[in-house]
Design a protein around this motif. Structure first.
Motif, PDB file in Angstrom:
ATOM      1  N   GLY A 160      -5.086  14.670   6.489  1.00  0.00           N
ATOM      2  CA  GLY A 160      -5.155  13.596   6.855  1.00  0.00           C
ATOM      3  C   GLY A 160      -4.128  12.795   5.984  1.00  0.00           C
ATOM      4  O   GLY A 160      -3.716  13.272   4.909  1.00  0.00           O
TER       5      GLY A 160
ATOM      6  N   ARG B 108       0.825  -1.256   0.031  1.00  0.00           N
ATOM      7  CA  ARG B 108       0.031   0.045  -0.024  1.00  0.00           C
ATOM      8  C   ARG B 108       0.791   1.190  -0.049  1.00  0.00           C
ATOM      9  O   ARG B 108       1.888   1.199   0.589  1.00  0.00           O
ATOM     10  CB  ARG B 108      -0.953   0.158   1.203  1.00  0.00           C
ATOM     11  CG  ARG B 108      -1.846  -1.143   1.346  1.00  0.00           C
ATOM     12  CD  ARG B 108      -2.615  -0.815   2.488  1.00  0.00           C
ATOM     13  NE  ARG B 108      -2.008  -0.918   3.863  1.00  0.00           N
ATOM     14  CZ  ARG B 108      -2.359  -0.678   4.950  1.00  0.00           C
ATOM     15  NH1 ARG B 108      -3.640  -0.229   4.995  1.00  0.00           N
ATOM     16  NH2 ARG B 108      -1.818  -0.578   6.030  1.00  0.00           N
TER      17      ARG B 108
ATOM     18  N   LEU C 208       1.492   5.270   0.936  1.00  0.00           N
ATOM     19  CA  LEU C 208       0.868   6.236   1.975  1.00  0.00           C
ATOM     20  C   LEU C 208       0.759   7.605   1.014  1.00  0.00           C
ATOM     21  O   LEU C 208       1.866   8.016   0.434  1.00  0.00           O
ATOM     22  CB  LEU C 208       1.877   6.666   3.040  1.00  0.00           C
ATOM     23  CG  LEU C 208       1.340   7.603   4.042  1.00  0.00           C
ATOM     24  CD1 LEU C 208       0.204   6.965   4.616  1.00  0.00           C
ATOM     25  CD2 LEU C 208       2.351   7.823   5.250  1.00  0.00           C
TER      26      LEU C 208
ATOM     27  N   TRP D 109      -4.798  14.342  -3.170  1.00  0.00           N
ATOM     28  CA  TRP D 109      -3.938  13.543  -2.546  1.00  0.00           C
ATOM     29  C   TRP D 109      -2.608  13.784  -3.215  1.00  0.00           C
ATOM     30  O   TRP D 109      -2.392  13.786  -4.467  1.00  0.00           O
ATOM     31  CB  TRP D 109      -4.463  12.119  -2.783  1.00  0.00           C
ATOM     32  CG  TRP D 109      -5.797  11.954  -1.920  1.00  0.00           C
ATOM     33  CD1 TRP D 109      -6.907  12.115  -2.612  1.00  0.00           C
ATOM     34  CD2 TRP D 109      -5.881  11.445  -0.488  1.00  0.00           C
ATOM     35  NE1 TRP D 109      -7.994  11.927  -1.602  1.00  0.00           N
ATOM     36  CE2 TRP D 109      -7.242  11.428  -0.298  1.00  0.00           C
ATOM     37  CE3 TRP D 109      -4.910  11.136   0.280  1.00  0.00           C
ATOM     38  CZ2 TRP D 109      -7.595  11.039   0.852  1.00  0.00           C
ATOM     39  CZ3 TRP D 109      -5.357  10.837   1.729  1.00  0.00           C
ATOM     40  CH2 TRP D 109      -6.941  10.575   1.755  1.00  0.00           C
TER      41      TRP D 109
ATOM     42  N   ARG E 120      -3.406   8.728   4.399  1.00  0.00           N
ATOM     43  CA  ARG E 120      -4.299   7.217   4.426  1.00  0.00           C
ATOM     44  C   ARG E 120      -3.311   6.315   3.523  1.00  0.00           C
ATOM     45  O   ARG E 120      -2.647   6.765   2.589  1.00  0.00           O
ATOM     46  CB  ARG E 120      -5.639   7.491   3.393  1.00  0.00           C
ATOM     47  CG  ARG E 120      -6.273   6.222   3.105  1.00  0.00           C
ATOM     48  CD  ARG E 120      -7.393   6.499   2.289  1.00  0.00           C
ATOM     49  NE  ARG E 120      -7.677   5.396   1.479  1.00  0.00           N
ATOM     50  CZ  ARG E 120      -8.815   5.153   0.671  1.00  0.00           C
ATOM     51  NH1 ARG E 120      -9.255   6.309   0.061  1.00  0.00           N
ATOM     52  NH2 ARG E 120      -9.066   4.093  -0.083  1.00  0.00           N
ATOM     53  N   TRP E 121      -3.253   5.104   3.649  1.00  0.00           N
ATOM     54  CA  TRP E 121      -2.841   3.935   2.873  1.00  0.00           C
ATOM     55  C   TRP E 121      -3.626   3.433   2.123  1.00  0.00           C
ATOM     56  O   TRP E 121      -4.805   3.417   2.197  1.00  0.00           O
ATOM     57  CB  TRP E 121      -2.166   2.933   3.869  1.00  0.00           C
ATOM     58  CG  TRP E 121      -1.239   3.214   4.868  1.00  0.00           C
ATOM     59  CD1 TRP E 121      -1.390   3.644   6.215  1.00  0.00           C
ATOM     60  CD2 TRP E 121       0.303   3.139   4.628  1.00  0.00           C
ATOM     61  NE1 TRP E 121      -0.188   3.864   6.875  1.00  0.00           N
ATOM     62  CE2 TRP E 121       0.889   3.631   5.784  1.00  0.00           C
ATOM     63  CE3 TRP E 121       1.009   2.724   3.399  1.00  0.00           C
ATOM     64  CZ2 TRP E 121       2.289   3.587   5.883  1.00  0.00           C
ATOM     65  CZ3 TRP E 121       2.379   2.903   3.578  1.00  0.00           C
ATOM     66  CH2 TRP E 121       3.060   3.200   4.748  1.00  0.00           C
ATOM     67  N   TRP E 122      -3.340   3.498   0.501  1.00  0.00           N
ATOM     68  CA  TRP E 122      -4.018   3.242  -0.590  1.00  0.00           C
ATOM     69  C   TRP E 122      -3.352   1.896  -1.118  1.00  0.00           C
ATOM     70  O   TRP E 122      -2.329   1.748  -1.386  1.00  0.00           O
ATOM     71  CB  TRP E 122      -4.051   4.253  -1.442  1.00  0.00           C
ATOM     72  CG  TRP E 122      -4.682   5.517  -1.191  1.00  0.00           C
ATOM     73  CD1 TRP E 122      -4.020   6.530  -0.472  1.00  0.00           C
ATOM     74  CD2 TRP E 122      -5.902   6.118  -1.810  1.00  0.00           C
ATOM     75  NE1 TRP E 122      -4.871   7.433  -0.381  1.00  0.00           N
ATOM     76  CE2 TRP E 122      -6.045   7.230  -1.249  1.00  0.00           C
ATOM     77  CE3 TRP E 122      -6.652   5.530  -2.735  1.00  0.00           C
ATOM     78  CZ2 TRP E 122      -6.965   8.187  -1.560  1.00  0.00           C
ATOM     79  CZ3 TRP E 122      -7.806   6.630  -3.058  1.00  0.00           C
ATOM     80  CH2 TRP E 122      -7.994   7.724  -2.766  1.00  0.00           C
TER      81      TRP E 122
ATOM     82  N   HIS F 239      -3.652  13.937   2.336  1.00  0.00           N
ATOM     83  CA  HIS F 239      -4.939  14.526   1.762  1.00  0.00           C
ATOM     84  C   HIS F 239      -4.635  16.136   1.976  1.00  0.00           C
ATOM     85  O   HIS F 239      -4.853  16.380   3.270  1.00  0.00           O
ATOM     86  CB  HIS F 239      -6.072  13.940   2.310  1.00  0.00           C
ATOM     87  CG  HIS F 239      -7.219  14.209   1.741  1.00  0.00           C
ATOM     88  ND1 HIS F 239      -8.424  14.172   2.247  1.00  0.00           N
ATOM     89  CD2 HIS F 239      -7.419  14.816   0.457  1.00  0.00           C
ATOM     90  CE1 HIS F 239      -9.349  14.450   1.468  1.00  0.00           C
ATOM     91  NE2 HIS F 239      -8.850  14.973   0.354  1.00  0.00           N
TER      92      HIS F 239
END
Length: 162
Positions: free
Chosen positions: A117, A19, A21, A36, A119-121, A24
Motif C-alpha cells: 500500500g 505530507r 507519500l 516504508w 500512505r501520506w505521512w 509500504h
C-alpha cells in the motif's frame, strides 16, 4: 546471489499539507519483513534521472500532476531483494503535487507482489514511527527540508548496506 547494479531515481513527494507519500513494501518470500520507502526505481535505457523519477511515480502511484523540484540527496545502498543483491546509486528529487488520490494499477508484477500500500505521512508521524523507513534518516531529512527548504547542493547521505 546475482548482483544487480543500477542507477535509480526516487521522489520525495509532498502534498499541499507537506505530507510525504511513502510505499509500504516487503520481501516477496517474507511478507512479515516490511518497510516504508519513497516512490522511484531504476533508469530505463538512456532516460535521465528526472524522467525516470516522473515515470516511476506515475507507474507506482498513478500521480501525474507533479512539479518536479531540485535534487535533494544522493545515496549508495546495497540490499537483498527477490533473490538478488541490488547495488543502487539513488538520487532523491523533491516534487510537489495537489493530487493526493493514488492508483496502483500501473505497478509492475514484482511491485504488485511486494507493495502492500501507499500512505501520506506527516513529518511528526514519521518522526515517531517504529517501522523501518528508507533512507533510515528520512524523518530527520524531511524535517530539515520543511524547516530550511532544499539544500543549496545535494546532500550525500551515508551508504546503507543491508
Amino acid at each position: 546471489m546475482r548482483i544487480e547494479r543500477r542507477k535509480a531515481a526516487r521522489v520525495v513527494l509532498l502534498d499541499p499539507d507537506d505530507r510525504i507519500l511513502l510505499m509500504h513494501g516487503f520481501e516477496p518470500d517474507d511478507p512479515q519483513n516490511t518497510w516504508w520507502f519513497t516512490p522511484g526505481g531504476g533508469l530505463e535505457g538512456d532516460e535521465t534521472r528526472e524522467a525516470a523519477a516522473l515515470r516511476e511515480l506515475v507507474e507506482e502511484t498513478g500521480i501525474t500532476d507533479v512539479e518536479l523540484g531540485p535534487l535533494l540527496w544522493r545515496r549508495m545502498c546495497s540490499f537483498p531483494f527477490d533473490g538478488r543483491r541490488w547495488e543502487q546509486d539513488e538520487w532523491y528529487f523533491l516534487a510537489r503535487t495537489k493530487q493526493t488520490a493514488t492508483d496502483t494499477s500501473g505497478q509492475t508484477g514484482l511491485e504488485r507482489r511486494s507493495v502492500v500500500g501507499l500512505r501520506w505521512w506527516t513529518s511528526d508521524e514519521l518522526s515517531v514511527a517504529r517501522e523501518t523507513v528508507y533512507p533510515t534518516r528520512l524523518a530527520e531529512l524531511l524535517r530539515t527540508l520543511l524547516d530550511e527548504g532544499p539544500p543549496s547542493a545535494p546532500l550525500v547521505l551515508d551508504p546503507e548496506i543491508a
